[in-house]
Design an enzyme around this catalytic site. Structure first.
Site, PDB file in Angstrom:
ATOM      1  CB  SER A 124       0.083  60.551 -24.217  1.00  0.00           C
ATOM      2  OG  SER A 124       0.925  59.710 -23.474  1.00  0.00           O
ATOM      3  CD  GLU A 126       1.041  54.697 -20.767  1.00  0.00           C
ATOM      4  OE1 GLU A 126       2.216  55.067 -20.576  1.00  0.00           O
ATOM      5  OE2 GLU A 126       0.597  53.611 -20.344  1.00  0.00           O
ATOM      6  CE1 TYR A 150      -2.760  60.375 -19.222  1.00  0.00           C
ATOM      7  CE2 TYR A 150      -1.514  59.016 -20.762  1.00  0.00           C
ATOM      8  CZ  TYR A 150      -1.822  60.254 -20.246  1.00  0.00           C
ATOM      9  OH  TYR A 150      -1.200  61.371 -20.741  1.00  0.00           O
TER      10      TYR A 150
HETATM   11  O1  G4F Z   1       6.789  59.088 -14.269  1.00  0.00           O
HETATM   12  P1  G4F Z   1       5.768  58.081 -14.620  1.00  0.00           P
HETATM   13  O2  G4F Z   1       4.614  57.933 -13.680  1.00  0.00           O
HETATM   14  O3  G4F Z   1       5.300  58.407 -16.105  1.00  0.00           O
HETATM   15  P2  G4F Z   1       4.517  57.538 -17.211  1.00  0.00           P
HETATM   16  O4  G4F Z   1       3.720  56.467 -16.615  1.00  0.00           O
HETATM   17  O5  G4F Z   1       5.512  57.143 -18.256  1.00  0.00           O
HETATM   18  O6  G4F Z   1       3.509  58.617 -17.796  1.00  0.00           O
HETATM   19  C1  G4F Z   1       3.918  59.934 -18.145  1.00  0.00           C
HETATM   20  O7  G4F Z   1       4.319  59.967 -19.487  1.00  0.00           O
HETATM   21  C2  G4F Z   1       3.275  59.717 -20.444  1.00  0.00           C
HETATM   22  C3  G4F Z   1       3.900  59.827 -21.816  1.00  0.00           C
HETATM   23  O8  G4F Z   1       4.371  58.559 -22.203  1.00  0.00           O
HETATM   24  C4  G4F Z   1       2.182  60.747 -20.255  1.00  0.00           C
HETATM   25  F1  G4F Z   1       1.213  60.546 -21.163  1.00  0.00           F
HETATM   26  C5  G4F Z   1       1.620  60.643 -18.848  1.00  0.00           C
HETATM   27  O9  G4F Z   1       0.633  61.644 -18.648  1.00  0.00           O
HETATM   28  C6  G4F Z   1       2.763  60.884 -17.875  1.00  0.00           C
HETATM   29  O10 G4F Z   1       3.207  62.206 -18.061  1.00  0.00           O
HETATM   30  O11 G4F Z   1       6.444  56.642 -14.738  1.00  0.00           O
HETATM   31  C7  G4F Z   1       7.566  56.411 -15.566  1.00  0.00           C
HETATM   32  C8  G4F Z   1       8.094  55.005 -15.316  1.00  0.00           C
HETATM   33  C9  G4F Z   1       7.024  53.921 -15.393  1.00  0.00           C
HETATM   34  O12 G4F Z   1       7.538  52.820 -16.094  1.00  0.00           O
HETATM   35  C10 G4F Z   1       6.773  53.532 -13.949  1.00  0.00           C
HETATM   36  O13 G4F Z   1       6.356  52.186 -13.769  1.00  0.00           O
HETATM   37  O14 G4F Z   1       8.602  54.947 -13.976  1.00  0.00           O
HETATM   38  C11 G4F Z   1       8.176  53.738 -13.387  1.00  0.00           C
HETATM   39  N1  G4F Z   1       8.188  53.897 -11.928  1.00  0.00           N
HETATM   40  C12 G4F Z   1       8.945  53.142 -11.080  1.00  0.00           C
HETATM   41  N2  G4F Z   1       8.702  53.499  -9.810  1.00  0.00           N
HETATM   42  C13 G4F Z   1       7.446  54.754 -11.204  1.00  0.00           C
HETATM   43  C14 G4F Z   1       7.767  54.503  -9.861  1.00  0.00           C
HETATM   44  N3  G4F Z   1       6.564  55.697 -11.569  1.00  0.00           N
HETATM   45  C15 G4F Z   1       5.970  56.436 -10.575  1.00  0.00           C
HETATM   46  N4  G4F Z   1       5.097  57.412 -10.918  1.00  0.00           N
HETATM   47  N5  G4F Z   1       6.248  56.213  -9.249  1.00  0.00           N
HETATM   48  C16 G4F Z   1       7.135  55.245  -8.834  1.00  0.00           C
HETATM   49  O15 G4F Z   1       7.356  55.067  -7.641  1.00  0.00           O
END
Ligand code: G4F
Length: 326
Positions: A124, A126, A150
């Site tokens: 990933s 990440e 993670y």
């Molecule tokens: O959609 P996210 O939760 O994805 P994140 O953390 O980037 O992780 C995903 O991608 C990775 C690859 O880089 C994978 F390895 C992992 O398994 C997963 O698929 O969050 C994306 C962004 C972050 O910066 C987070 O802080 O969105 C921001 N965010 C803002 N508000 C939020 C929210 N994320 C989530 N989940 N929920 C919110 O309310």
């Protein structure tokens, strides 16, 4: 006969990969974890009647061993994980057991039972944490400085795959995949959360969208395109590590702007920040350099950011038209 074994087959990527391999004439099998709500275990794959599934778990080595002896796959895809980065801060030990030691468990079973098979590990972006090269891209040579449980666990998984490749001569490869989305994405990831809630706002089912950090930037592609890269990676004569990404980056704010605009709404009227969704440590910026897989393997995404988001919007509109109670 090609036989694929998919760990994480009931997830977003696993379900698209299973579909794509069935189309190519593969026999497809996989393991699913026990869940107290039985409908949740198979709803992404219930339409795939030809897939064979066993109960199993990355933390239960005997279940992996048994499944490999039963199906004797020619290709193994490890897509199983506790995949939510923020939740990995709540359940760090569980995340490490599944995302790190689970990789070791499946590698050991693979080495003992079907060492002639090929192995794909879902690594990933990440893993990079906040490292970025001077040209503002991440690539396989960018230093890995993970900033979440993670990410730390995924770095272990990445390196143990390389170690098993060099130590035992296994055909084991890593795909370093940047964020990838689709209508099948869990709605607690930001893309699907934004789309689902924006559609609910449009339909007057709610009037607020609570998010965490709006300024972080991600390189968002489509899962359907990315599972094709996984398959391509395993068709190469030599195992290797590959970056899969779009090469474009957008902020969560830009994501909101696009989705709300498509629904003739202004995101600023509905989006509020709730500290509950902020992380103890945030990865600010991702943009992957996938030029190598494009040049050497001919991989190219079919979806654009816009066509992917439009498909997700359509999905939720249709969903709410047919599920009036939500
Ligand atoms: O959609 P996210 O939760 O994805 P994140 O953390 O980037 O992780 C995903 O991608 C990775 C690859 O880089 C994978 F390895 C992992 O398994 C997963 O698929 O969050 C994306 C962004 C972050 O910066 C987070 O802080 O969105 C921001 N965010 C803002 N508000 C939020 C929210 N994320 C989530 N989940 N929920 C919110 O309310």
């Amino acid at each position: 006969m090609n036989r694929a074994f998919i760990i994480g087959i009931a997830g977003q990527d696993g379900s698209y990969l299973a579909e794509s391999l069935l189309e190519k004439g593969y026999e497809v099998s996989g393991i699913i974890r026990r869940n107290s709500i039985v409908e949740h275990q198979r709803n992404r794959v219930s339409h795939l009647k030809d897939v064979k599934m066993e109960y199993g778990d990355l933390n239960d080595p005997s279940s992996l061993d048994r499944a490999l002896r039963l199906y004797r796959p020619t290709e193994i895809y490890n897509l199983g994980a506790q995949s939510h980065v923020r939740i990995s801060f709540d359940v760090p030990q569980f995340t490490v057991q599944v995302n790190a030691l689970g990789v070791l468990n499946i590698l050991e079973a693979y080495r003992q039972v079907v060492p002639e098979a090929r192995f794909y590990q879902a690594s990933s972006s990440e893993m990079f944490g906040n490292s970025v090269d001077d040209d503002l891209f991440q690539r396989a040579t960018t230093p890995m400085n993970p900033i979440s449980p993670y990410g730390c666990a995924k770095v272990f998984g990445y390196h143990i795959v390389k170690l098993y490749r060099s130590s035992y001569g296994l055909h084991a490869s890593n795909g370093i995949l940047f964020n990838h989305e689709s209508p099948r994405r869990g709605s607690n990831f930001v893309t699907n959360k934004v789309v689902k809630t924006a559609v609910q706002i449009k339909l007057k089912k709610t009037n607020i969208l609570e998010l965490g950090n709006l300024d972080s930037q991600r390189d968002w592609g489509h899962s359907w395109d990315y599972v094709r890269a996984m398959h391509l990676i395993l068709q190469q004569e030599k195992p290797d590590d590959w970056v899969v990404s779009t090469g474009e980056t957008r902020s969560v704010r830009q994501l909101c702007e696009y989705v709300f605009r498509r629904l003739d709404l202004n995101y600023e009227d509905y989006v509020v920040q709730n500290p509950k969704y902020l992380r103890p440590n945030e990865l600010d910026y991702l943009r992957g350099d996938s030029s190598r897989i494009r040049k050497e393997l001919g991989w190219k995404p079919k979806y654009t950011f816009e066509s992917m988001m439009d498909e997700m919007i359509e999905y939720w509109i249709t969903y709410f038209e047919n599920n009036v109670e939500e």
